[in-house]
Design a protein around this motif. Structure first.
Motif, short mmCIF file in Angstrom:
data_model
loop_
_atom_site.label_atom_id
_atom_site.label_comp_id
_atom_site.label_asym_id
_atom_site.label_seq_id
_atom_site.Cartn_x
_atom_site.Cartn_y
_atom_site.Cartn_z
N LEU A 91 0.74 -1.21 -0.04
CA LEU A 91 0.20 0.05 0.11
C LEU A 91 0.98 1.11 0.04
CD1 LEU A 91 -2.76 1.39 0.50
CD2 LEU A 91 -2.28 1.15 2.93
N ASN A 92 0.63 2.35 -0.62
CA ASN A 92 1.21 3.43 -0.79
C ASN A 92 0.51 4.65 -0.69
OD1 ASN A 92 3.09 5.53 -1.10
ND2 ASN A 92 4.41 4.50 -2.93
N MET B 283 6.77 6.89 -6.22
CA MET B 283 5.66 6.21 -6.08
C MET B 283 5.66 5.12 -7.46
SD MET B 283 1.67 6.77 -7.37
CE MET B 283 2.04 6.85 -9.01
N VAL B 284 6.08 5.60 -8.47
CA VAL B 284 6.27 4.81 -9.68
C VAL B 284 7.64 3.77 -9.47
CG1 VAL B 284 6.67 4.63 -12.13
CG2 VAL B 284 5.05 6.39 -11.29
N TYR C 58 -0.28 -3.68 -5.89
CA TYR C 58 0.26 -2.38 -5.26
C TYR C 58 -0.96 -1.43 -5.47
CZ TYR C 58 3.45 1.72 -5.52
OH TYR C 58 4.25 2.75 -5.11
N TRP C 59 -1.33 -0.76 -4.08
CA TRP C 59 -2.68 -0.07 -3.97
C TRP C 59 -2.28 1.36 -3.68
CZ3 TRP C 59 -7.48 -2.97 -1.31
CH2 TRP C 59 -7.79 -3.88 -2.10
N ILE C 60 -3.09 2.29 -4.29
CA ILE C 60 -2.59 3.69 -3.73
C ILE C 60 -3.92 4.13 -3.10
CG2 ILE C 60 -2.31 5.86 -5.13
CD1 ILE C 60 -1.04 4.19 -7.38
N THR D 58 0.68 4.43 -12.94
CA THR D 58 1.55 3.29 -12.39
C THR D 58 1.45 2.29 -13.39
OG1 THR D 58 1.28 3.94 -10.09
CG2 THR D 58 2.02 1.82 -10.42
N LEU D 59 0.25 2.12 -13.89
CA LEU D 59 -0.05 0.85 -14.69
C LEU D 59 1.05 0.97 -15.86
CD1 LEU D 59 -3.75 0.56 -14.21
CD2 LEU D 59 -1.97 -1.33 -14.01
#
Length: 350
Positions: free
Chosen positions: A6-7, A24-25, A39-41, A62-63
């Motif tokens: 988680l971020n 983050m990326v 990977y959740w934001i 991110t994707l």
């Protein structure tokens, strides 16, 4: 046991928003290499130290920079949004990146009440979460008289987020996976997960309960080094409690150094997920911080493997979702790598 991350996309001290998003990326790319499942934001608003306000845009970014890791919302705070727009947005993401989208859904505002009013354009701050969920589901099923394209007919998995027993009852009733937010509000953890498992009703989406436990994790080669890194997390929670609005701070030499000189809380902070009161907070900052961070893995891989085994004896979880407030980006990546090794050890011995 599966492993995810988680971020909240915190700004490190001295950073701007663009730099935090770049971090983050880069972390997502590293976790993909370490074999993390998802990977959740997060979604947070009105915070000058957190960059995760437009969550769906960060997910798309991110994707576009990763290849295999699932990316999702941790979560969409559904009362802040039109279910119809959420369906359109996440249907579009699923179309662009098939089988890589997770839709975590929560009822909290992710902010203070004044900002919630600005988001919702309404004074109704207690909407019906279950009704909103049903509406959102209808757009993906294409069972509504109004159609949400390109979501119609797409299979985007829903996850119910929560930090209370209310969310546990609902996730069990709907037969959806349940994500408990022990990374900041662990008080109801054992009771909520027990309720979810006992009351779970199989559905078209899930035939048995599935629990993701969000927690904090700070690992290093030695216990001593990990404890030093963990002082950045303590400072982060203290900043929330005292409303200091500081970015992620460099570590101190020890926990004692954090508490030796700090500015005490003078008023109740506006932190959406946790309802602070003046009587419970003022002059009790240390106790509150310790309570909020109680479910934190800290130490070497061997130490953390034992901590995970102990935690697993208290709550039955299927997946760990780790949040990591570590100031140094290289140390943060190494912590996640060591956590993967600890999980492998627990899985092999369990």
């Amino acid at each position: 046991m599966e492993l995810s991350a988680l971020n909240l996309v915190p700004l490190r001290s001295g950073q701007n928003f663009h730099e935090a998003i770049e971090d983050m990326v880069e972390l997502a790319q590293q976790l993909e290499g370490f074999g993390y499942k998802r990977y959740w934001i997060a979604e947070h608003h009105n915070s000058k130290t957190i960059a995760s306000s437009a969550t769906q845009l960060l997910i798309q970014h991110t994707l576009s920079q990763t290849n295999t890791i699932r990316v999702g919302s941790g979560g969409v705070m559904l009362p802040n949004h039109s279910p119809y727009l959420v369906a359109e947005q996440y249907g579009t993401l699923e179309t662009l990146y098939p089988k890589r989208i997770d839709l975590g859904l929560g009822r909290a505002p992710g902010t203070d009440m004044q900002t919630a009013r600005a988001l919702r354009r309404s004074d109704n701050l207690n909407p019906d979460f279950e009704t909103d969920l049903a509406e959102l589901e209808s757009y993906f099923k294409d069972s509504s008289s109004v159609h949400a394209y390109p979501a119609a007919g797409l299979d985007v998995p829903f996850y119910i987020l929560g930090s209370s027993t209310d969310s546990a009852h609902l996730a069990a009733k709907l037969g959806r996976p349940y994500v408990f937010a022990a990374h900041f509000a662990p008080a109801a953890m054992e009771e909520a997960i027990r309720i979810y498992r006992q009351e779970f009703t199989p559905s078209a989406y899930l035939d048995k309960p599935y629990v993701i436990l969000a927690l904090n994790a700070i690992l290093a080669e030695t216990d001593e080094e990990a404890k030093v890194l963990a002082t950045s997390q303590t400072q982060t929670f203290l900043s929330i409690v005292t409303n200091a609005q500081k970015g992620l701070q460099p570590p101190k030499a020890s926990e004692d150094d954090v508490w030796r000189h700090y500015v005490a809380a003078e008023k109740v902070p506006h932190f959406g997920p946790v309802a602070f009161t003046k009587d419970s907070l003022i002059r009790r900052e240390k106790a509150i911080v310790e309570q909020m961070s109680a479910v934190t893995l800290v130490g070497s891989p061997d130490t953390v493997a034992r901590q995970i085994a102990q935690l697993h004896s208290r709550v039955q979880m299927d997946e760990i979702m780790a949040n990591s407030f570590i100031y140094d980006q290289t140390a943060q990546a190494r912590s996640y790598e060591l956590l993967a090794q600890a999980i492998q050890k627990e899985n092999s011995e369990g």
